[in-house]
Design a protein around this motif. Sequence first.
Motif, PDB file in Angstrom:
ATOM      1  N   VAL A 127       0.834  -1.208   0.000  1.00 22.92           N
ATOM      2  CA  VAL A 127       0.000   0.000   0.000  1.00 22.92           C
ATOM      3  C   VAL A 127       0.869   1.259   0.000  1.00 22.92           C
ATOM      4  O   VAL A 127       0.697   2.160  -0.830  1.00 22.92           O
ATOM      5  CB  VAL A 127      -0.947   0.010   1.215  1.00 22.92           C
ATOM      6  N   VAL A 128       1.797   1.320   0.940  1.00 26.03           N
ATOM      7  CA  VAL A 128       2.636   2.512   1.075  1.00 26.03           C
ATOM      8  C   VAL A 128       3.629   2.608  -0.083  1.00 26.03           C
ATOM      9  O   VAL A 128       3.798   3.673  -0.700  1.00 26.03           O
ATOM     10  CB  VAL A 128       3.380   2.497   2.428  1.00 26.03           C
ATOM     11  N   GLY A 171       2.072   3.554  -3.376  1.00 27.51           N
ATOM     12  CA  GLY A 171       1.683   4.960  -3.339  1.00 27.51           C
ATOM     13  C   GLY A 171       2.866   5.875  -3.601  1.00 27.51           C
ATOM     14  O   GLY A 171       2.764   6.853  -4.347  1.00 27.51           O
ATOM     15  N   LEU A 187      -3.653   6.948  -7.870  1.00 33.01           N
ATOM     16  CA  LEU A 187      -4.559   6.115  -7.092  1.00 33.01           C
ATOM     17  C   LEU A 187      -4.806   4.785  -7.789  1.00 33.01           C
ATOM     18  O   LEU A 187      -4.906   3.740  -7.136  1.00 33.01           O
ATOM     19  CB  LEU A 187      -5.884   6.843  -6.846  1.00 33.01           C
ATOM     20  N   ASN A 197      -1.885   2.559  -7.100  1.00 30.17           N
ATOM     21  CA  ASN A 197      -1.974   2.137  -5.712  1.00 30.17           C
ATOM     22  C   ASN A 197      -3.026   1.042  -5.541  1.00 30.17           C
ATOM     23  O   ASN A 197      -2.825   0.035  -4.851  1.00 30.17           O
ATOM     24  CB  ASN A 197      -2.322   3.361  -4.870  1.00 30.17           C
ATOM     25  N   THR A 198      -4.153   1.220  -6.212  1.00 27.13           N
ATOM     26  CA  THR A 198      -5.279   0.290  -6.119  1.00 27.13           C
ATOM     27  C   THR A 198      -4.932  -1.081  -6.685  1.00 27.13           C
ATOM     28  O   THR A 198      -5.158  -2.112  -6.039  1.00 27.13           O
ATOM     29  CB  THR A 198      -6.489   0.849  -6.901  1.00 27.13           C
ATOM     30  N   THR A 221      -2.450  -3.087  -4.562  1.00 27.16           N
ATOM     31  CA  THR A 221      -3.041  -3.565  -3.304  1.00 27.16           C
ATOM     32  C   THR A 221      -3.975  -4.738  -3.543  1.00 27.16           C
ATOM     33  O   THR A 221      -3.911  -5.761  -2.842  1.00 27.16           O
ATOM     34  CB  THR A 221      -3.801  -2.424  -2.609  1.00 27.16           C
ATOM     35  N   TYR A 257     -11.651   1.053  -3.206  1.00 27.71           N
ATOM     36  CA  TYR A 257     -10.746   2.201  -3.308  1.00 27.71           C
ATOM     37  C   TYR A 257     -11.429   3.355  -4.052  1.00 27.71           C
ATOM     38  O   TYR A 257     -11.169   4.523  -3.779  1.00 27.71           O
ATOM     39  CB  TYR A 257      -9.496   1.801  -4.098  1.00 27.71           C
ATOM     40  N   THR A 294     -11.150   5.936   0.408  1.00 25.79           N
ATOM     41  CA  THR A 294     -10.334   4.963  -0.323  1.00 25.79           C
ATOM     42  C   THR A 294     -10.191   3.648   0.428  1.00 25.79           C
ATOM     43  O   THR A 294      -9.222   2.917   0.237  1.00 25.79           O
ATOM     44  CB  THR A 294      -8.940   5.497  -0.725  1.00 25.79           C
ATOM     45  N   ARG A 328      -0.408   3.361   8.401  1.00 19.83           N
ATOM     46  CA  ARG A 328      -0.429   4.451   7.429  1.00 19.83           C
ATOM     47  C   ARG A 328      -0.329   5.822   8.096  1.00 19.83           C
ATOM     48  O   ARG A 328      -0.046   6.824   7.424  1.00 19.83           O
ATOM     49  CB  ARG A 328      -1.684   4.345   6.561  1.00 19.83           C
ATOM     50  N   SER A 353      -0.360   7.637   0.841  1.00 19.44           N
ATOM     51  CA  SER A 353      -1.351   6.782   1.506  1.00 19.44           C
ATOM     52  C   SER A 353      -1.542   7.096   2.984  1.00 19.44           C
ATOM     53  O   SER A 353      -2.239   6.362   3.686  1.00 19.44           O
ATOM     54  CB  SER A 353      -0.942   5.310   1.359  1.00 19.44           C
TER      55      SER A 353
END
Length: 231
Positions: A24-25, A28, A42, A45-46, A49, A164, A170, A181, A188
């Motif tokens: 996740v981090v 991002g 995004l 990132n999505t 994940t 998300y 999100t 986070r 994120s």
Amino acid sequence: MASYDLPRRLVAEAFGTATLVATVVGSGIMATSLTADTGLALLGNTLATGAMLVVLITVLGPVSGAHFNPAVSLVFAMSRSLPKRDFGGYVLAQTVGGVAGTIAAHLMFALPLLEVSTKVRTGGAQWFSEGLATFGLVAVILAGIRFEQKAVPWLVGLYITAAYWFTASTSFANPAVALARSLTDTFSGIRPIDLFGFWLAEISGAVAALLLFTWLLQPGTSSTLSSEAKL
């Protein structure tokens, strides 16, 4: 899961949560370094994940149940699928793993090990979004286990990928991940002061889903009794 002892299950939960948070981090950070377009960032990132969730649940589910989420562990403890004596250990492993995941992501991108986030995420819309996101996550897990257990990794990965985008928050949907986070001041992140509202919403959503789906997934008897009475 019963064939694995508690230490192995806790390591699986810690490792899985760490890998999830690192994804996740890290994704991002990578996304924002490659594009100034927030929507595109995004999306990156999505996808990372959602894909990682499929992998982690598939490979670690047989060991620990692949909760990686205190809200999910709470639901299983309340439904007696997870021994209540193991609940605290699961939450601790998930929390420690989540923080380790943030540290790992920061190390990969040459950032300070931990940073306090300044990303504002608060307000009624955000809290409602988190409650709804967690409700949906738990509903998908419970229904998936009931009807198509082998599909659960894909169901969860696809749900989070969608959530998300349809939730204002999100879709953190995970108290341990939210805490982790709060320790990254990147794409994120979430301010530590905003955590309580997210936690309350996530736990409320999870419990609400358990209550509704415990009833919903039980076959009804009223129509059968009614038909027999007519005969």
